[in-house]
Design an enzyme around this catalytic site. Structure first.
Site, PDB file in Angstrom:
ATOM      1  N   GLU A 229       0.882  -1.170   0.000  1.00 41.26           N
ATOM      2  CA  GLU A 229       0.000   0.000   0.000  1.00 41.26           C
ATOM      3  C   GLU A 229       0.911   1.209   0.000  1.00 41.26           C
ATOM      4  O   GLU A 229       1.585   1.496   0.992  1.00 41.26           O
ATOM      5  CB  GLU A 229      -0.908  -0.017   1.230  1.00 41.26           C
ATOM      6  CG  GLU A 229      -2.072   0.964   1.133  1.00 41.26           C
ATOM      7  CD  GLU A 229      -1.704   2.365   1.592  1.00 41.26           C
ATOM      8  OE1 GLU A 229      -1.444   3.221   0.704  1.00 41.26           O
ATOM      9  OE2 GLU A 229      -1.675   2.615   2.797  1.00 41.26           O
ATOM     10  N   CYS A 263      -2.214   8.849   2.950  1.00 34.64           N
ATOM     11  CA  CYS A 263      -2.124   8.348   1.572  1.00 34.64           C
ATOM     12  C   CYS A 263      -3.415   8.603   0.807  1.00 34.64           C
ATOM     13  O   CYS A 263      -3.386   8.905  -0.387  1.00 34.64           O
ATOM     14  CB  CYS A 263      -1.813   6.850   1.572  1.00 34.64           C
ATOM     15  SG  CYS A 263      -0.211   6.420   2.262  1.00 34.64           S
TER      16      CYS A 263
END
Length: 474
Positions: A229, A263
């Site tokens: 990720e 993010c």
């Protein structure tokens, strides 16, 4: 690599931690592998009981954990408290649903007998986790894999060592067996050594592209399963018929939550021309009302960035964007406080040849683009090497979902803010990584999907056909 807690608000060095020795890593691998073999004989219900106990212990220690998180990396205390509670929610959810998610899957087959897929533990995993959500990043990997029976070794970020160790201690105090999760202050060479060890069977990383590429290379070289990720430049699309009250109420929050160091923060606001001016004015107004200060003070609404180097990097990116033609419509001024504060900033008129067009800014800087059609909005949203999350606001949510389906990301939220919950899969595509965490997809990320076919006796007709087919292939 120095593991240090430096308070981003006071700039005070709070504590240093010694790096783990090679012998500590070896001892941890030995204990974890032994636990993996023992756990295979343990009923899953026992692990569910322990995971519920971990959730309870997290809530018991919530104030202590939240305060440590804020001192480690600077987020608002209220945000740290929310993160701690989310960890407990995740633990409880996987404790409640893990057995069901890991139940055998029956298959329809032309083979004689019955066929099913059983889900078994793989072995020891290495977790490489970032600083921005120091507890949540641990729990979203730990909870499902604890239910599976995969022991884990944690290499956390160098600037959140106190949070990492506290969560590992809480998990142990709650009754998890030694080796279920071991926090080690490792170097990157030691991480690569661990990945290459035959007792390790997988690696999960959340972090930067550079870190992900390095760890994925080590995993690939050693044929170990991995999930990544990585970064994101999430689009926030505002269609011409969107409810602007909702848009204006959420857009600023989605950019400066955790001081923009997320993010999945909305980083690129793609706004239809008929509502563009209103959007800009309301975003400026909201940014102007934030109250920077001590993140432990409940009156503070805007926190410092996690460390000096992050603030300096962001300033360099903004300066470069301006030098290439970007316009500052708000912000980019000093904040007269000792901490690592970066004033919320709005950039417009970012052309394709501007570095800002393709560069993730991990801080409270909003890029705003004016578009003249849905097609242009979708094209701009997809014109990125990242593909993590996204948001679409539309007057008709069904139409918003149709637009969302054309966005090249792993997640899109329509008429709502981005949320991360245990029943929703989390992950992206392109340079934002691969694999999913949370939900059933996360529960099955690191399992041996073993096929078992049962028959009373062989079917010789099928066997003969299979042999003919094999010979034809050869």
């Amino acid at each position: 690599m120095a593991y240090q807690t430096i308070n981003p608000y006071t700039n005070e060095l709070i504590k240093e931690y010694p790096n783990a020795s090679d012998q500590e890593l070896e001892n941890t691998l030995t204990v974890a592998h032994s636990l993996y073999k023992e756990t295979k004989q343990q009923p899953i219900q026992k692990r569910a009981e322990i995971l519920h106990a971990i959730a309870a212990k997290i809530r018991e220690k919530a104030d202590e954990l939240a305060r440590a998180c804020t001192i480690d990396m600077g987020k608002l205390l209220t945000e740290s408290q929310g993160e701690v509670e989310l960890c407990a929610i995740i633990a409880d959810w996987f404790a409640d649903h893990g057995e069901e998610l890991l139940a055998p899957d029956a298959l329809e087959t032309v083979a004689t007998g019955t066929a099913e897929i059983r889900h078994h533990a793989l072995g020891v995993l290495v977790m490489v986790e970032p600083w921005n959500f120091p507890y949540y990043q641990i729990m979203r990997v730990f909870a499902p894999n604890f239910m599976v029976g995969n022991p884990m070794i944690l290499k956390h970020a160098s600037n959140t060592p106190t949070s990492a160790q506290m969560m590992a201690d809480v998990i142990l105090e709650a009754g998890a067996p030694k080796g279920a999760l071991t926090n080690l202050f490792l170097s990157y060479d030691q991480v690569e050594h661990a990945i290459s060890d035959p007792r390790v069977q997988g690696v999960a990383l959340t972090g930067s592209e550079r870190g992900g590429a390095s760890v994925a290379q080590a995993a690939g070289k050693n044929l170990k399963k991995s999930t990544m990720e990585l970064g994101g430049m999430d689009p926030f699309i505002v269609l011409g018929d969107a409810n602007m009250k909702d848009v204006n109420d959420l857009a600023w929050r989605m950019r400066i939550y955790n001081s923009g160091q997320v993010c999945t923060s909305s980083k690129r606001f793609i706004v239809m021309d008929n509502v563009y001016d209103e959007f800009i004015e309301k975003l400026k107004e909201a940014f102007s009302k934030v109250k920077p200060g001590d993140p432990l003070d409940p009156k503070t609404t805007f926190a410092p960035m996690n460390r000096k180097s992050a603030k300096e990097k962001l300033q360099k990116q903004v300066d470069e964007a301006i030098a290439h033609g970007a316009k500052v419509v708000y912000g980019n001024e000093p904040i007269d406080l000792p901490g690592q504060f970066f004033m919320p900033t709005i950039l417009t008129e970012i052309s394709k040849d501007n570095p800002a067009y393709t560069t993730e800014m991990f801080g409270p800087v909003a890029h705003v683009y004016k578009v003249h059609s849905e097609e242009e909005a979708i094209e701009l949203a997809n014109d990125s090497m990242y593909g993590l999350g996204g948001t679409v606001f539309a007057g008709d949510p069904d139409h918003g979902a149709e637009v969302a389906a054309q966005i090249e990301t792993g997640m899109v939220f329509v008429n709502n803010f981005m949320v991360s919950l245990p029943d929703l899969p989390f992950g992206g595509v392109k340079n934002s990584g691969y694999g999913r965490e949370m939900s059933k997809l996360g529960q099955l990320a690191f399992v041996n999907e073993q096929l078992i076919v049962k028959a009373d006796k062989p079917n010789m007709d099928n066997l003969a056909g299979a042999l003919v087919a094999t010979q034809s292939i050869e």
